[in-house]
Write an enzyme that holds these catalytic residues in place. Structure first.
Site, short mmCIF file in Angstrom:
data_model
loop_
_atom_site.label_atom_id
_atom_site.label_comp_id
_atom_site.label_asym_id
_atom_site.label_seq_id
_atom_site.Cartn_x
_atom_site.Cartn_y
_atom_site.Cartn_z
N ASP A 35 -3.25 56.28 12.88
CA ASP A 35 -3.88 56.05 14.33
C ASP A 35 -4.79 54.78 14.11
OD1 ASP A 35 -2.85 58.30 15.23
OD2 ASP A 35 -4.73 59.48 14.70
N LYS A 62 -3.52 54.45 19.46
CA LYS A 62 -3.43 54.73 20.81
C LYS A 62 -4.94 54.40 21.41
CE LYS A 62 -0.92 58.82 20.50
NZ LYS A 62 -1.11 60.43 20.13
N MET A 169 -13.94 63.01 23.53
CA MET A 169 -13.30 62.14 24.59
C MET A 169 -13.88 62.56 26.01
SD MET A 169 -9.38 63.21 23.64
CE MET A 169 -9.48 64.70 22.60
C1 LIG Z 1 -8.22 62.38 20.09
S1 LIG Z 1 -9.85 62.86 19.64
C2 LIG Z 1 -9.52 63.00 17.93
C3 LIG Z 1 -10.58 63.76 17.11
C4 LIG Z 1 -10.62 63.88 15.60
N1 LIG Z 1 -9.25 64.62 15.42
C5 LIG Z 1 -11.24 64.41 14.91
O1 LIG Z 1 -11.37 65.58 14.29
O2 LIG Z 1 -12.61 63.66 14.97
C6 LIG Z 1 -10.76 61.28 19.72
C7 LIG Z 1 -12.30 61.68 20.06
O3 LIG Z 1 -12.83 61.68 18.71
C8 LIG Z 1 -14.27 61.44 18.97
N2 LIG Z 1 -14.45 60.23 17.90
C9 LIG Z 1 -13.40 60.11 16.93
N3 LIG Z 1 -13.90 59.08 15.91
C10 LIG Z 1 -15.15 58.75 16.54
C11 LIG Z 1 -16.28 57.97 15.94
N4 LIG Z 1 -15.94 57.27 14.75
N5 LIG Z 1 -17.28 57.69 16.71
C12 LIG Z 1 -17.43 58.39 17.93
N6 LIG Z 1 -16.41 59.13 18.38
C13 LIG Z 1 -15.45 59.50 17.70
C14 LIG Z 1 -14.08 60.64 20.40
O4 LIG Z 1 -14.80 61.50 21.28
C15 LIG Z 1 -12.81 60.24 20.54
O5 LIG Z 1 -12.71 60.01 21.69
#
Ligand SMILES: C[S@@+](CC[C@H](N)C(=O)[O-])C[C@H]1O[C@@H](n2cnc3c(N)ncnc32)[C@H](O)[C@@H]1O
Length: 263
Positions: A35, A62, A169
Protein backbone atom coordinates in the site's frame (compact mmCIF):
# COMPACT_ATOMS: atom_id res chain seq x y z
CA UNK A 1 3.43 -26.28 -5.76
CA UNK A 2 1.59 -23.08 -4.83
CA UNK A 3 3.17 -20.46 -2.59
CA UNK A 4 1.56 -18.70 0.26
CA UNK A 5 0.22 -15.23 1.09
CA UNK A 6 0.96 -13.31 4.24
CA UNK A 7 -1.40 -10.43 5.03
CA UNK A 8 0.80 -8.18 7.11
CA UNK A 9 -0.18 -5.03 8.99
CA UNK A 10 2.57 -2.45 8.49
CA UNK A 11 1.34 -0.11 11.22
CA UNK A 12 0.90 3.63 10.71
CA UNK A 13 4.10 4.24 8.76
CA UNK A 14 6.98 4.08 11.23
CA UNK A 15 9.14 0.97 10.77
CA UNK A 16 9.55 0.82 14.57
CA UNK A 17 5.87 -0.07 14.78
CA UNK A 18 6.09 -3.05 12.43
CA UNK A 19 5.82 -6.28 14.42
CA UNK A 20 8.70 -8.73 14.61
CA UNK A 21 6.50 -11.36 12.95
CA UNK A 22 5.74 -8.88 10.17
CA UNK A 23 9.46 -8.29 9.64
CA UNK A 24 10.15 -12.04 9.47
CA UNK A 25 7.40 -12.37 6.85
CA UNK A 26 8.94 -9.55 4.79
CA UNK A 27 12.34 -11.23 4.99
CA UNK A 28 10.86 -14.47 3.67
CA UNK A 29 8.98 -12.82 0.78
CA UNK A 30 9.62 -13.23 -2.93
CA UNK A 31 7.22 -10.40 -3.68
CA UNK A 32 5.82 -7.59 -1.52
CA UNK A 33 2.54 -6.04 -2.63
CA UNK A 34 2.54 -2.70 -0.83
CA UNK A 35 0.00 0.00 0.00
CA UNK A 36 0.98 3.66 -0.17
CA UNK A 37 -0.18 4.64 3.31
CA UNK A 38 1.83 3.04 6.10
CA UNK A 39 3.51 0.36 4.02
CA UNK A 40 5.74 2.57 1.89
CA UNK A 41 7.04 4.44 4.95
CA UNK A 42 7.87 1.15 6.65
CA UNK A 43 9.80 -0.19 3.65
CA UNK A 44 11.72 3.09 3.35
CA UNK A 45 12.41 3.08 7.11
CA UNK A 46 13.71 -0.48 7.03
CA UNK A 47 16.00 0.36 4.10
CA UNK A 48 17.30 3.42 5.99
CA UNK A 49 18.04 1.16 8.96
CA UNK A 50 20.09 -1.11 6.72
CA UNK A 51 17.53 -3.94 6.55
CA UNK A 52 17.91 -5.47 3.11
CA UNK A 53 14.90 -7.21 1.63
CA UNK A 54 15.39 -9.39 -1.46
CA UNK A 55 11.75 -9.29 -2.57
CA UNK A 56 10.40 -7.57 -5.64
CA UNK A 57 8.14 -4.70 -4.48
CA UNK A 58 4.87 -4.06 -6.34
CA UNK A 59 3.29 -0.74 -5.38
CA UNK A 60 -0.51 -0.84 -5.48
CA UNK A 61 -0.88 2.35 -3.44
CA UNK A 62 -4.08 4.27 -3.47
CA UNK A 63 -4.26 8.03 -3.25
CA UNK A 64 -7.47 9.43 -1.72
CA UNK A 65 -10.12 9.33 -4.45
CA UNK A 66 -7.81 7.46 -6.83
CA UNK A 67 -7.71 3.72 -6.90
CA UNK A 68 -4.33 3.09 -8.43
CA UNK A 69 -4.97 -0.63 -8.73
CA UNK A 70 -8.57 -1.80 -8.32
CA UNK A 71 -9.25 -4.22 -5.48
CA UNK A 72 -10.13 -7.07 -7.86
CA UNK A 73 -6.81 -6.64 -9.61
CA UNK A 74 -4.96 -6.72 -6.26
CA UNK A 75 -6.77 -9.94 -5.32
CA UNK A 76 -5.92 -11.43 -8.72
CA UNK A 77 -2.27 -10.40 -8.35
CA UNK A 78 -1.97 -12.09 -4.95
CA UNK A 79 -3.53 -15.29 -6.32
CA UNK A 80 -1.42 -15.30 -9.49
CA UNK A 81 1.86 -14.79 -7.63
CA UNK A 82 1.06 -17.45 -5.04
CA UNK A 83 -0.07 -19.97 -7.70
CA UNK A 84 3.28 -19.36 -9.39
CA UNK A 85 4.87 -20.72 -6.21
CA UNK A 86 6.02 -17.43 -4.73
CA UNK A 87 5.81 -16.29 -1.12
CA UNK A 88 3.76 -13.11 -1.23
CA UNK A 89 3.53 -10.48 1.49
CA UNK A 90 0.57 -8.17 1.15
CA UNK A 91 1.81 -5.23 3.22
CA UNK A 92 -1.11 -3.12 4.35
CA UNK A 93 -1.24 0.15 6.31
CA UNK A 94 -2.20 -0.13 9.97
CA UNK A 95 -4.06 -3.37 10.66
CA UNK A 96 -5.29 -5.41 7.68
CA UNK A 97 -8.73 -5.86 9.21
CA UNK A 98 -9.47 -2.24 10.21
CA UNK A 99 -11.02 -0.61 7.14
CA UNK A 100 -8.31 -2.31 5.15
CA UNK A 101 -10.23 -4.81 2.98
CA UNK A 102 -8.02 -7.51 4.43
CA UNK A 103 -10.98 -9.88 4.71
CA UNK A 104 -11.68 -9.59 0.98
CA UNK A 105 -8.10 -10.43 0.14
CA UNK A 106 -8.14 -13.35 2.56
CA UNK A 107 -11.30 -14.82 1.02
CA UNK A 108 -10.08 -14.33 -2.56
CA UNK A 109 -6.90 -16.26 -1.77
CA UNK A 110 -8.68 -18.98 0.16
CA UNK A 111 -11.17 -19.49 -2.67
CA UNK A 112 -8.20 -20.12 -4.94
CA UNK A 113 -6.93 -22.72 -2.46
CA UNK A 114 -4.01 -20.61 -1.27
CA UNK A 115 -2.78 -20.76 2.30
CA UNK A 116 -2.96 -17.38 4.03
CA UNK A 117 -1.36 -16.22 7.25
CA UNK A 118 -2.35 -12.96 8.89
CA UNK A 119 -0.05 -10.73 10.93
CA UNK A 120 -2.00 -8.02 12.79
CA UNK A 121 -0.66 -4.48 12.69
CA UNK A 122 -0.77 -1.39 14.88
CA UNK A 123 -3.85 0.47 13.70
CA UNK A 124 -3.74 4.20 13.08
CA UNK A 125 -7.05 4.44 14.94
CA UNK A 126 -5.21 3.99 18.23
CA UNK A 127 -1.58 4.89 17.49
CA UNK A 128 -2.12 8.23 15.73
CA UNK A 129 -4.24 9.76 18.55
CA UNK A 130 -1.49 8.59 20.95
CA UNK A 131 0.93 10.91 19.15
CA UNK A 132 -1.18 13.81 20.36
CA UNK A 133 -1.24 12.41 23.90
CA UNK A 134 -4.81 11.17 23.51
CA UNK A 135 -5.70 7.83 25.10
CA UNK A 136 -8.99 6.56 23.66
CA UNK A 137 -10.15 5.46 27.09
CA UNK A 138 -9.19 6.97 30.43
CA UNK A 139 -10.64 6.20 33.84
CA UNK A 140 -13.29 8.74 34.73
CA UNK A 141 -13.25 10.28 31.24
CA UNK A 142 -14.11 7.62 28.66
CA UNK A 143 -14.87 3.94 29.04
CA UNK A 144 -15.49 2.93 25.43
CA UNK A 145 -14.71 3.94 21.88
CA UNK A 146 -16.02 3.48 18.35
CA UNK A 147 -13.89 3.52 15.22
CA UNK A 148 -15.89 4.55 12.17
CA UNK A 149 -15.15 5.49 8.61
CA UNK A 150 -16.39 8.90 7.61
CA UNK A 151 -15.57 8.31 3.96
CA UNK A 152 -19.24 8.65 3.14
CA UNK A 153 -21.79 10.44 5.25
CA UNK A 154 -21.47 9.46 8.91
CA UNK A 155 -24.53 7.93 10.53
CA UNK A 156 -25.51 9.28 13.96
CA UNK A 157 -23.52 7.48 16.69
CA UNK A 158 -25.01 7.11 20.15
CA UNK A 159 -23.25 7.96 23.38
CA UNK A 160 -21.92 11.11 24.98
CA UNK A 161 -18.49 12.62 25.38
CA UNK A 162 -17.42 9.68 27.53
CA UNK A 163 -17.74 7.46 24.47
CA UNK A 164 -14.81 8.37 22.22
CA UNK A 165 -15.38 8.40 18.46
CA UNK A 166 -12.45 7.90 16.10
CA UNK A 167 -13.03 8.76 12.45
CA UNK A 168 -10.84 7.40 9.69
CA UNK A 169 -10.97 8.80 6.15
CA UNK A 170 -12.83 11.73 7.64
CA UNK A 171 -11.26 14.88 6.19
CA UNK A 172 -13.49 15.30 3.13
CA UNK A 173 -16.71 14.94 5.11
CA UNK A 174 -15.54 16.60 8.33
CA UNK A 175 -18.11 19.42 8.36
CA UNK A 176 -21.03 17.03 7.89
CA UNK A 177 -19.67 14.54 10.46
CA UNK A 178 -19.22 17.28 13.05
CA UNK A 179 -22.80 18.44 12.52
CA UNK A 180 -24.13 14.89 12.82
CA UNK A 181 -22.21 14.19 16.03
CA UNK A 182 -23.07 17.58 17.58
CA UNK A 183 -26.79 16.90 17.14
CA UNK A 184 -26.64 14.02 19.63
CA UNK A 185 -25.75 14.00 23.32
CA UNK A 186 -22.23 15.30 22.65
CA UNK A 187 -23.24 18.84 21.70
CA UNK A 188 -21.35 21.51 19.80
CA UNK A 189 -18.75 22.17 22.49
CA UNK A 190 -17.55 18.55 22.56
CA UNK A 191 -13.74 18.52 22.06
CA UNK A 192 -12.26 17.30 18.76
CA UNK A 193 -8.69 16.68 17.64
CA UNK A 194 -7.38 16.03 14.16
CA UNK A 195 -3.99 14.40 13.81
CA UNK A 196 -2.67 14.63 10.26
CA UNK A 197 0.01 12.43 8.75
CA UNK A 198 0.89 10.63 11.98
CA UNK A 199 4.57 9.60 12.11
CA UNK A 200 5.11 11.46 8.82
CA UNK A 201 6.83 14.66 7.79
CA UNK A 202 3.56 16.64 7.85
CA UNK A 203 2.45 15.45 11.30
CA UNK A 204 0.28 18.15 12.85
CA UNK A 205 -2.43 18.41 15.51
CA UNK A 206 -5.50 20.66 15.39
CA UNK A 207 -7.78 20.88 18.43
CA UNK A 208 -11.22 22.46 18.59
CA UNK A 209 -14.83 21.53 19.21
CA UNK A 210 -17.55 19.99 17.08
CA UNK A 211 -18.82 23.52 16.46
CA UNK A 212 -15.46 24.97 15.41
CA UNK A 213 -13.42 22.15 13.90
CA UNK A 214 -14.62 22.37 10.28
CA UNK A 215 -13.72 26.07 10.04
CA UNK A 216 -10.35 25.46 11.77
CA UNK A 217 -9.57 22.60 9.39
CA UNK A 218 -10.45 24.71 6.36
CA UNK A 219 -8.35 27.61 7.62
CA UNK A 220 -5.32 25.40 8.29
CA UNK A 221 -5.69 23.39 5.07
CA UNK A 222 -6.01 20.07 6.90
CA UNK A 223 -5.33 17.19 4.55
CA UNK A 224 -5.63 13.44 4.41
CA UNK A 225 -4.41 11.14 5.88
CA UNK A 226 -5.75 12.17 9.24
CA UNK A 227 -7.41 10.65 12.26
CA UNK A 228 -10.22 12.60 13.94
CA UNK A 229 -10.91 12.01 17.64
CA UNK A 230 -14.11 13.22 19.27
CA UNK A 231 -14.81 13.21 22.99
CA UNK A 232 -13.61 14.38 26.38
CA UNK A 233 -10.33 12.42 26.08
CA UNK A 234 -9.13 15.19 23.75
CA UNK A 235 -8.87 17.41 26.83
CA UNK A 236 -6.02 15.21 28.05
CA UNK A 237 -3.87 16.22 25.10
CA UNK A 238 -1.04 18.67 25.71
CA UNK A 239 -2.20 20.24 22.45
CA UNK A 240 -5.59 21.13 23.94
CA UNK A 241 -5.96 24.84 24.67
CA UNK A 242 -6.34 25.72 28.35
CA UNK A 243 -10.05 26.44 27.93
CA UNK A 244 -10.64 22.85 26.85
CA UNK A 245 -8.13 21.19 29.15
CA UNK A 246 -9.68 22.29 32.42
CA UNK A 247 -10.51 18.75 33.65
CA UNK A 248 -8.81 17.97 36.95
CA UNK A 249 -6.95 14.83 35.90
CA UNK A 250 -3.63 13.23 36.54
CA UNK A 251 -2.31 12.00 33.24
CA UNK A 252 1.33 11.70 32.44
CA UNK A 253 1.88 9.92 29.14
CA UNK A 254 5.48 8.89 28.67
CA UNK A 255 7.34 10.67 25.89
CA UNK A 256 4.49 13.03 25.09
CA UNK A 257 5.40 16.68 25.50
CA UNK A 258 3.55 18.35 28.38
CA UNK A 259 3.47 21.50 26.37
CA UNK A 260 2.53 21.34 22.72
CA UNK A 261 5.09 22.86 20.33
CA UNK A 262 2.31 24.57 18.35
CA UNK A 263 -1.40 24.38 17.86
C1 LIG B 1 -8.21 2.89 4.32
S1 LIG B 1 -8.00 3.40 5.98
C2 LIG B 1 -6.89 2.16 6.51
C3 LIG B 1 -6.73 2.07 7.99
C4 LIG B 1 -5.68 1.06 8.42
N1 LIG B 1 -6.05 -0.27 8.06
C5 LIG B 1 -5.38 1.13 9.91
O1 LIG B 1 -5.64 0.19 10.64
O2 LIG B 1 -4.81 2.15 10.33
C6 LIG B 1 -6.97 4.82 5.76
C7 LIG B 1 -7.21 5.89 6.81
O3 LIG B 1 -6.49 5.56 8.00
C8 LIG B 1 -6.04 6.75 8.62
N2 LIG B 1 -4.56 6.73 8.67
C9 LIG B 1 -3.78 5.68 8.35
N3 LIG B 1 -2.49 5.97 8.59
C10 LIG B 1 -2.46 7.24 9.07
C11 LIG B 1 -1.42 8.09 9.50
N4 LIG B 1 -0.15 7.72 9.48
N5 LIG B 1 -1.76 9.33 9.94
C12 LIG B 1 -3.04 9.74 9.97
N6 LIG B 1 -4.06 8.96 9.56
C13 LIG B 1 -3.78 7.73 9.13
C14 LIG B 1 -6.57 7.91 7.80
O4 LIG B 1 -7.84 8.26 8.32
C15 LIG B 1 -6.72 7.26 6.44
O5 LIG B 1 -7.63 7.96 5.63
Amino acid sequence: MSGRVWLVGAGPGDSGLLTLRGLRALESADVIVADRLGARGVLDGLAADGVHLDAEVVDVGKLPGHHAVPQDAINALLVREALAGRTVVRLKGGDPYVFGRGGEELFACQEAGIEVRVVPGVTSAVSVPALAGIPLTHRGVATSFTVATAHDQLLPLGGGRDHTVVLLMGVGTLAQSALTLARGERGGDCPVAIVEDGFGARQRVTVGTLATIAAQAAERGVRSPAVVVVGDVVRLSPYAPAALASLDLTFDPLAVPRKAPSL
